[in-house]
Every structure is written in structure tokens, then in C-alpha cells.
Design an enzyme around this catalytic site. Structure first.
Site, mmCIF file in Angstrom:
data_model
loop_
_atom_site.group_PDB
_atom_site.id
_atom_site.type_symbol
_atom_site.label_atom_id
_atom_site.label_comp_id
_atom_site.label_asym_id
_atom_site.label_seq_id
_atom_site.Cartn_x
_atom_site.Cartn_y
_atom_site.Cartn_z
ATOM 1 N N ASP A 111 91.642 -18.050 -110.459
ATOM 2 C CA ASP A 111 90.967 -16.752 -110.351
ATOM 3 C C ASP A 111 91.608 -15.773 -109.368
ATOM 4 O O ASP A 111 91.151 -14.640 -109.226
ATOM 5 C CB ASP A 111 89.489 -16.964 -109.984
ATOM 6 C CG ASP A 111 89.313 -17.794 -108.706
ATOM 7 O OD1 ASP A 111 90.149 -17.702 -107.799
ATOM 8 O OD2 ASP A 111 88.314 -18.547 -108.630
ATOM 9 N N HIS A 128 97.152 -24.958 -111.107
ATOM 10 C CA HIS A 128 96.726 -24.779 -112.498
ATOM 11 C C HIS A 128 97.071 -23.380 -113.008
ATOM 12 O O HIS A 128 96.585 -22.966 -114.053
ATOM 13 C CB HIS A 128 95.227 -25.072 -112.648
ATOM 14 C CG HIS A 128 94.906 -26.526 -112.462
ATOM 15 N ND1 HIS A 128 93.620 -27.004 -112.289
ATOM 16 C CD2 HIS A 128 95.703 -27.630 -112.415
ATOM 17 C CE1 HIS A 128 93.653 -28.323 -112.140
ATOM 18 N NE2 HIS A 128 94.896 -28.728 -112.212
ATOM 19 N N CYS A 170 105.311 -10.652 -126.360
ATOM 20 C CA CYS A 170 106.375 -10.862 -125.369
ATOM 21 C C CYS A 170 107.351 -9.680 -125.411
ATOM 22 O O CYS A 170 107.842 -9.323 -126.492
ATOM 23 C CB CYS A 170 107.100 -12.167 -125.703
ATOM 24 S SG CYS A 170 108.597 -12.395 -124.732
#
Ligand code: OAD
Length: 279
Positions: A111, A128, A170
Site C-alpha cells: 500500500d 510483496h 506497455c
């Protein structure tokens, strides 16, 4: 056990100039209004089926249905965008500024709230990933980059707009980009998730503070195992019983504090300040 015992362990470690590592999980951000990973708010409906985060946050699901996976991440991004660091995040930023190179933060949270609170990227391993970053899904370029601007947060059940779809391509190959987060069917690595750095940090840790984590993922378990085998001290902070609290209690090498992380971490930051002023 009392927070005073935990503060004593921290003070002793600081006086010995020992390395202090803090490992955080979703509980640290709960008081900022972000649901913990295993809470019921994490469920997501596609068609007539409810999906669990462990099904959504996978390469398998992304490969099958990138639009639904992105819609879910843009919903989560919206929750995180509204959130502010709480007293627990502030305490860890203050601990880093007090302890400098004696301090490392390893977080499972994606977050970005630790960085927003003031912890540095050089001493923070986001094992993560980070919800506000993305990378090419096919790996044509491997480096993470900030999430494209102009993406709108989603409500539950809301799908991507044409503008979102365009933004989620992308810049190099024109294929999908993906969230820069570790998925359940993927493995840790150094390049994206600081795997080796986290393990090396564990090897030299003399006091490990685990806060707001249920201990359900493998790297945190390796970290705790290494510190424990090396005879390092531990403080576990959690509002509920969990595997790390049991280990601390059984091994008698630390203290389990059953308090909200905002309260306990603020106390420990105060203890760090006092410890250094008494040197
Ligand atoms: P979990 O949702 O598994 O656990 C949150 C923990 O925080 C629980 O043990 C709660 O009791 C505790 N908790 C809740 N509120 C708290 C508070 N105010 N103060 C202190 N503790 C509190 O979250 P994590 O352990 O972070 O991985 O989950 C680890 C990983 O599992 C996540 O990063 C995610 C998930 O699968 C990936 O996405 C790879």
C-alpha cells in the site's frame, strides 16, 4: 506480556548497537482503513461467482482475464489512495530516523504507506511489491515503473473503461502491463522482491519486531526462523494470537505484545528515542 518488557529488549539492543529489523503485515495498515488481506472485504465477484484474493492475485487468473484482475487492483488502489499513514507507520519512520543503519524495515504491504510516512526506500524491502507500480506483463522490460496516471479507481463490480485499457499497455511492446505485486502462484526473487536482501538482513538481525502479520507467507517464516535459530530476540505485536506470538512465547527469546500496532509501535519509537538520549 507488557510493552515495558518489549521496550527493555529494544533499549538493550540499541545500547549493544545491534541490528533491529521490523517485519510488518496488513494489520499495521488496518487502522488506516485498509482491510487485512484475509478479511471478507477482499472477495470479488465476476459474473455469478465470488472469487477469493488467493484466486484473483494469481498469474493464472491474469492470463485468463486481465481486465477483471486489473479492475480488482484498481479497486484496491482506490482504497490505498484514500488511506493515510497511522501512528504505527509514523512510529516506524521515526525509528528509522533515530536508528539509521541499525534499522531495516521489511514489509509485506503493497500500500506504500510506510514510504508515505517517511521510511526510506533504501532501508525498506517491499517483499510483496507495490500497488502503485507496474511492469510489462510479458517481461519485455523488467523494471517496475509508476502506475500510469489517469487510471480511475474502481467500485466493486465496475469494469475497465477504454481509457483504462489504453493506459494499461506497455510503452515498449504495447501488450498488457501488470501490477508490480507478487502473486500467489509466483516465487520470490531478488530483482523484484528483495528476497536475498531480506534473508541477509535476517542473518544479522539481533532484534526482530513482527507487527500485524498472521505469518501465512513463506519469506516471513524464513526470516523469523533464521533470527530464532541464531538466538536473536523477538517482539511480536498483534491484536490476536498468531504463529509468531506462539513461537516467541515458547522459545522464551522475546515478548508477545497483544495491542494494536499503532499503540505498541509508538511506545517502541519512544523507547528508541530515550535509549539513544541515554547513551
Ligand atoms: P493477514 O490479513 O493474513 O493478517 C493480518 C494480521 O494483522 C492478523 O494476524 C491480525 O490479527 C493482525 N491485526 C489486525 N489489526 C491489527 C492491528 N490494529 N494491530 C496489530 N495487528 C493487527 O495479513 P498478512 O499477514 O500481512 O501476500 O498477510 C501476508 C500476506 O498474505 C499478504 O502480504 C498477502 C497475503 O497473501 C501476497 O499478496 C503475496
Amino acid at each position: 506480556m507488557s510493552i515495558a518488557s518489549a521496550a527493555r529488549l529494544l533499549t538493550e539492543t540499541i545500547h549493544r548497537q545491534g541490528a533491529v529489523t521490523v517485519l510488518t503485515g496488513a494489520g499495521v495498515s488496518a487502522e488506516s482503513g485498509i482491510p487485512t488481506f484475509r478479511g471478507s472485504e477482499g472477495f470479488w465477484t465476476i459474473g455469478s461467482r465470488e472469487y477469493h484474493p488467493q484466486e484473483m492475485a494469481t498469474w493464472t487468473m491474469f492470463a485468463k482475464d486481465p481486465e477483471s484482475v486489473w479492475a480488482w487492483y484498481l479497486y484496491r488502489m482506490g482504497l490505498c489512495q484514500q488511506a493515510q499513514p497511522n501512528a504505527g507507520h509514523d512510529a516506524l519512520a521515526s525509528m528509522e530516523s533515530i536508528l539509521g543503519d541499525q534499522f531495516t524495515l521489511i514489509t509485506q504491504n503493497v500500500d506504500n504507506l510506510h514510504i508515505l510516512a517517511g521510511n526510506s526506500l533504501s532501508r525498506t524491502f517491499q517483499i510483496h511489491g507495490n500497488l502503485f507500480q507496474a511492469r510489462c506483463a510479458s517481461g519485455c522490460r523488467d523494471d517496475p515503473f509508476p502506475l500510469p496516471s489517469g487510471l480511475s479507481p474502481k467500485k466493486k463490480g465496475e469494469m475497465l473503461s477504454d481509457r483504462d485499457r489504453k493506459s494499461l499497455t506497455c510503452p515498449s511492446c504495447g501488450g498488457w502491463i501488470r501490477p508490480h505485486v507478487l502473486w500467489f502462484d509466483e516465487s520470490y526473487n531478488q530483482r523484484h522482491y528483495h528476497f536475498n536482501s531480506a534473508l541477509e538482513t535476517a542473518q544479522r538481525t539481533q532484534l526482530l519486531i513482527t507487527a500485524g502479520t498472521s505469518g501465512a507467507t513463506t519469506l516471513p517464516n524464513h526470516i523469523v526462523g533464521i533470527v530464532n535459530r541464531n538466538g536473536g530476540l523477538m517482539i511480536d505485536i498483534n491484536v490476536a494470537d498468531n504463529t509468531f506470538a506462539s513461537l516467541v512465547t515458547q522459545s522464551k527469546l522475546g515478548v508477545a505484545v497483544q495491542k494494536p500496532s499503532s499503540v505498541a509501535l509508538a511506545e517502541l519509537a519512544r523507547a528508541s528515542k530515550m535509549a539513544l538520549s541515554n547513551l
